[in-house]
Design a protein around this motif. Structure first.
Motif, mmCIF file in Angstrom:
data_model
loop_
_atom_site.group_PDB
_atom_site.id
_atom_site.type_symbol
_atom_site.label_atom_id
_atom_site.label_comp_id
_atom_site.label_asym_id
_atom_site.label_seq_id
_atom_site.Cartn_x
_atom_site.Cartn_y
_atom_site.Cartn_z
ATOM 1 N N THR A 62 34.563 42.152 -52.162
ATOM 2 C CA THR A 62 35.903 41.646 -52.462
ATOM 3 C C THR A 62 36.487 40.940 -51.245
ATOM 4 O O THR A 62 37.044 39.838 -51.361
ATOM 5 N N LEU A 63 36.352 41.556 -50.081
ATOM 6 C CA LEU A 63 36.860 40.964 -48.846
ATOM 7 C C LEU A 63 36.140 39.650 -48.538
ATOM 8 O O LEU A 63 36.748 38.698 -48.053
ATOM 9 N N LYS A 64 34.868 39.584 -48.859
ATOM 10 C CA LYS A 64 34.093 38.350 -48.695
ATOM 11 C C LYS A 64 34.709 37.238 -49.537
ATOM 12 O O LYS A 64 34.904 36.114 -49.064
ATOM 13 N N GLY A 68 36.584 34.026 -48.032
ATOM 14 C CA GLY A 68 36.004 32.730 -48.359
ATOM 15 C C GLY A 68 37.031 31.793 -48.970
ATOM 16 O O GLY A 68 37.117 30.619 -48.602
ATOM 17 N N ASN A 69 37.822 32.306 -49.896
ATOM 18 C CA ASN A 69 38.854 31.483 -50.532
ATOM 19 C C ASN A 69 39.916 31.017 -49.549
ATOM 20 O O ASN A 69 40.428 29.906 -49.662
ATOM 21 N N LEU A 70 40.248 31.861 -48.587
ATOM 22 C CA LEU A 70 41.276 31.507 -47.610
ATOM 23 C C LEU A 70 40.722 30.705 -46.437
ATOM 24 O O LEU A 70 41.486 30.242 -45.599
ATOM 25 N N GLY A 71 39.410 30.554 -46.381
ATOM 26 C CA GLY A 71 38.810 29.760 -45.315
ATOM 27 C C GLY A 71 38.577 30.527 -44.024
ATOM 28 O O GLY A 71 38.343 29.919 -42.985
ATOM 29 N N LEU A 75 35.018 35.751 -40.803
ATOM 30 C CA LEU A 75 35.109 36.996 -41.561
ATOM 31 C C LEU A 75 34.230 36.917 -42.802
ATOM 32 O O LEU A 75 33.545 37.884 -43.144
ATOM 33 N N TYR A 76 34.219 35.782 -43.455
ATOM 34 C CA TYR A 76 33.375 35.579 -44.629
ATOM 35 C C TYR A 76 31.899 35.831 -44.292
ATOM 36 O O TYR A 76 31.192 36.537 -45.011
ATOM 37 N N LYS A 77 31.450 35.269 -43.179
ATOM 38 C CA LYS A 77 30.050 35.435 -42.774
ATOM 39 C C LYS A 77 29.739 36.891 -42.431
ATOM 40 O O LYS A 77 28.669 37.399 -42.788
ATOM 41 N N LEU A 78 30.664 37.562 -41.758
ATOM 42 C CA LEU A 78 30.461 38.978 -41.432
ATOM 43 C C LEU A 78 30.374 39.819 -42.711
ATOM 44 O O LEU A 78 29.505 40.691 -42.830
ATOM 45 N N SER A 104 37.589 41.559 -36.827
ATOM 46 C CA SER A 104 37.953 40.240 -37.333
ATOM 47 C C SER A 104 39.178 40.327 -38.238
ATOM 48 O O SER A 104 40.104 39.515 -38.122
ATOM 49 N N CYS A 105 39.194 41.308 -39.126
ATOM 50 C CA CYS A 105 40.357 41.508 -40.008
ATOM 51 C C CYS A 105 41.623 41.748 -39.193
ATOM 52 O O CYS A 105 42.667 41.134 -39.453
ATOM 53 N N ASP A 106 41.521 42.629 -38.214
ATOM 54 C CA ASP A 106 42.686 42.969 -37.396
ATOM 55 C C ASP A 106 43.218 41.762 -36.639
ATOM 56 O O ASP A 106 44.435 41.549 -36.558
ATOM 57 N N LYS A 107 42.318 40.943 -36.096
ATOM 58 C CA LYS A 107 42.745 39.734 -35.382
ATOM 59 C C LYS A 107 43.438 38.755 -36.316
ATOM 60 O O LYS A 107 44.479 38.182 -35.979
#
Length: 116
Positions: A62-64, A68-71, A75-78, A104-107
């Motif tokens: 889901t986070l992927k 991905g949608n938000l660009g 984070l998408y790659k991780l 990455s999420c926190d940043k």
């Protein structure tokens, strides 16, 4: 910090991401600013210490999609790597990826909180 500065700091390809949002900057801003409130990150943080691999896979997937949608490419790659390792049952590799995903999420959340 304005939206463009935040997107640049996060490392978003603005042109590509804006196309996904039909060139509607306000809609993009709205959804980017919703990211910190999304429950997916909290669900992932809860599931990981419990080693609930099914939930981890679901939330990472889901986070992927969200990233991905938000660009949010990094984070998408991780998240893609995390999902792939879990699906391959390489749990030790997944455990090594998890801190990078959370960092990455926190940043990203900290940057978004600075948007005017």
């Amino acid at each position: 910090m304005n939206l463009d500065q935040a997107l640049d700091t996060i490392g978003i390809d603005k042109n590509k991401t804006l196309k996904r949002f039909s060139e509607n900057r306000e809609m993009l801003k709205y959804f980017v600013k919703q990211f910190p409130q999304d429950k997916t990150i909290a669900q992932l943080k809860k599931a990981f210490p419990e080693k609930n691999w099914e939930t981890i896979e679901d939330t990472a997937h889901t986070l992927k999609g969200i990233s991905g949608n938000l660009g949010f490419e990094s984070l998408y790659k991780l998240c893609t790597s995390l999902v792939d390792e879990i699906r391959s049952k390489n749990y030790s590799k997944a455990e090594l990826l998890y801190p990078a995903v959370i960092s990455s999420c926190d940043k990203i959340v900290e940057i978004i909180k600075q948007i005017d």
